[in-house]
Design a protein around this motif. Sequence first.
Motif, mmCIF file in Angstrom:
data_model
loop_
_atom_site.group_PDB
_atom_site.id
_atom_site.type_symbol
_atom_site.label_atom_id
_atom_site.label_comp_id
_atom_site.label_asym_id
_atom_site.label_seq_id
_atom_site.Cartn_x
_atom_site.Cartn_y
_atom_site.Cartn_z
ATOM 1 N N TRP A 179 0.807 -1.149 -0.062
ATOM 2 C CA TRP A 179 -0.103 -0.111 -0.125
ATOM 3 C C TRP A 179 0.789 1.281 0.051
ATOM 4 O O TRP A 179 1.957 1.187 0.579
ATOM 5 N N LYS A 180 0.385 2.157 -0.735
ATOM 6 C CA LYS A 180 1.311 3.640 -0.819
ATOM 7 C C LYS A 180 0.235 4.660 -0.572
ATOM 8 O O LYS A 180 -0.949 4.498 -0.610
ATOM 9 N N HIS A 181 0.588 5.593 -0.016
ATOM 10 C CA HIS A 181 0.060 7.017 0.376
ATOM 11 C C HIS A 181 -1.038 7.227 -0.811
ATOM 12 O O HIS A 181 -0.458 7.402 -1.980
ATOM 13 N N GLY A 182 -2.346 7.244 -0.461
ATOM 14 C CA GLY A 182 -3.307 7.846 -1.517
ATOM 15 C C GLY A 182 -3.914 6.416 -2.198
ATOM 16 O O GLY A 182 -4.957 6.698 -2.857
ATOM 17 N N ASP A 183 -3.580 5.291 -2.023
ATOM 18 C CA ASP A 183 -4.170 4.182 -2.757
ATOM 19 C C ASP A 183 -5.604 3.898 -1.890
ATOM 20 O O ASP A 183 -5.622 3.919 -0.767
ATOM 21 N N LYS A 184 -6.466 3.555 -2.736
ATOM 22 C CA LYS A 184 -7.929 3.276 -2.052
ATOM 23 C C LYS A 184 -8.045 1.839 -1.750
ATOM 24 O O LYS A 184 -8.935 1.552 -1.072
ATOM 25 N N GLU A 185 -6.921 1.058 -2.109
ATOM 26 C CA GLU A 185 -7.020 -0.557 -1.661
ATOM 27 C C GLU A 185 -5.564 -1.040 -1.696
ATOM 28 O O GLU A 185 -4.773 -0.454 -2.489
#
Length: 387
Positions: A179-185
């Motif tokens: 997961w990276k900053h801004g990912d919705k999933e």
Amino acid sequence: MSRWADLPKELLEMISKRLDFRVDVLRFRSVCNSWRCSVSPPSFDHEIPPLFLKLPDPISADAVLMQTAICRMEYPCNYPNSSCSLSKSSLVKVGESKHGKLQLCHPLLNQETKNSFISFNFLDLKFVKLSEACLLKWPSGISIFGINKVVKFPLSESCKNNCELGILAIYHEGKLGYWKHGDKEWTLLDDRNFEYDDIIVYKGQFYVVDRWGTVSWIDSSLKVIQYSPPLYGCGGQKNLVESCGDLYVVDRYLDGERRTWRDYEDVMGGNDNSLRLSKLMRKPGPMAVDFRVYKLDEEWGTWVDIKSLDDRIFILGIDCSFSVSCRNLNGGKGNCIYFLYDSLRVGNGMGGGAVHVFRFEDRSIDNLAEIPGFSEIFWPANVGSST
């Protein structure tokens, strides 16, 4: 040392600016007088904003990423809380509070030590960083249930802020996600294997091990590539440890079945999710009854069964596993593994697990509180050795 002491001040300033962790600046300044005079001490007066991550399903949490360093703290033999007059070094986990103070924690239990915010005279102390660790917690400070291991995965070498941050995590007892900053999933990195146990950064690369002892590495494109043949060890939980430049797999034998990703699928599939999750959180984990350690012979592609760790100590933590020589520490003995007896519960903020020691010489497992002297490797020695 004279050559290093004569380095130009401009070069020392350039080096110091690349030290992100403020205890590293303190260590840098403690090398010698010329280094101390060339670099200003780090400021501990301003408040540090916590690193918040808004994680989507299936974790779904407003998490705080706690970043710490495992250090060997060297101090004079007459220093406060030092109970040994011969050796002068103990293990401690070093972090920073939101007010910028150094925060000292037990390397295994993550409990703040008494006098955690004490004002040390850093001219008397030397911190040797052994490893780094990350842990996801609720803002209240409790570890997030369902996260087994997390490491930072920067998108670039110049990653310096939250907006560029990515994390690799093993969650729900075996799923490997990114997961990276801004990912919705979350991005599931392997949809065929939900049995991963541990992640480690080894020689600048990210490696994972599954329950069968197969080690894989994760490249910059997030592809999982098999690195070793399966170990097919009969233990129920695997850990990765780097020691003296080599990568080891520690196989932990358990006295019962541990949770799996299917337990979480069952919880999420019902109408009474909260009640089911609460029961799952309270379920005791199995206990360790034996250990085996293996090193990969990379030339022949075979596993070597290690019969002795010699003077090394392996320490298996929730957020970090590492090794250290007993010759550099107060008390204790080599050829041992320190671990949490009920690590699956402690790692999820449940508490209730004491530090135990496995000794290769007789394959015994004892509570740390019952082995006089062995707890001296931690600072202070009286933390984490209760039943």
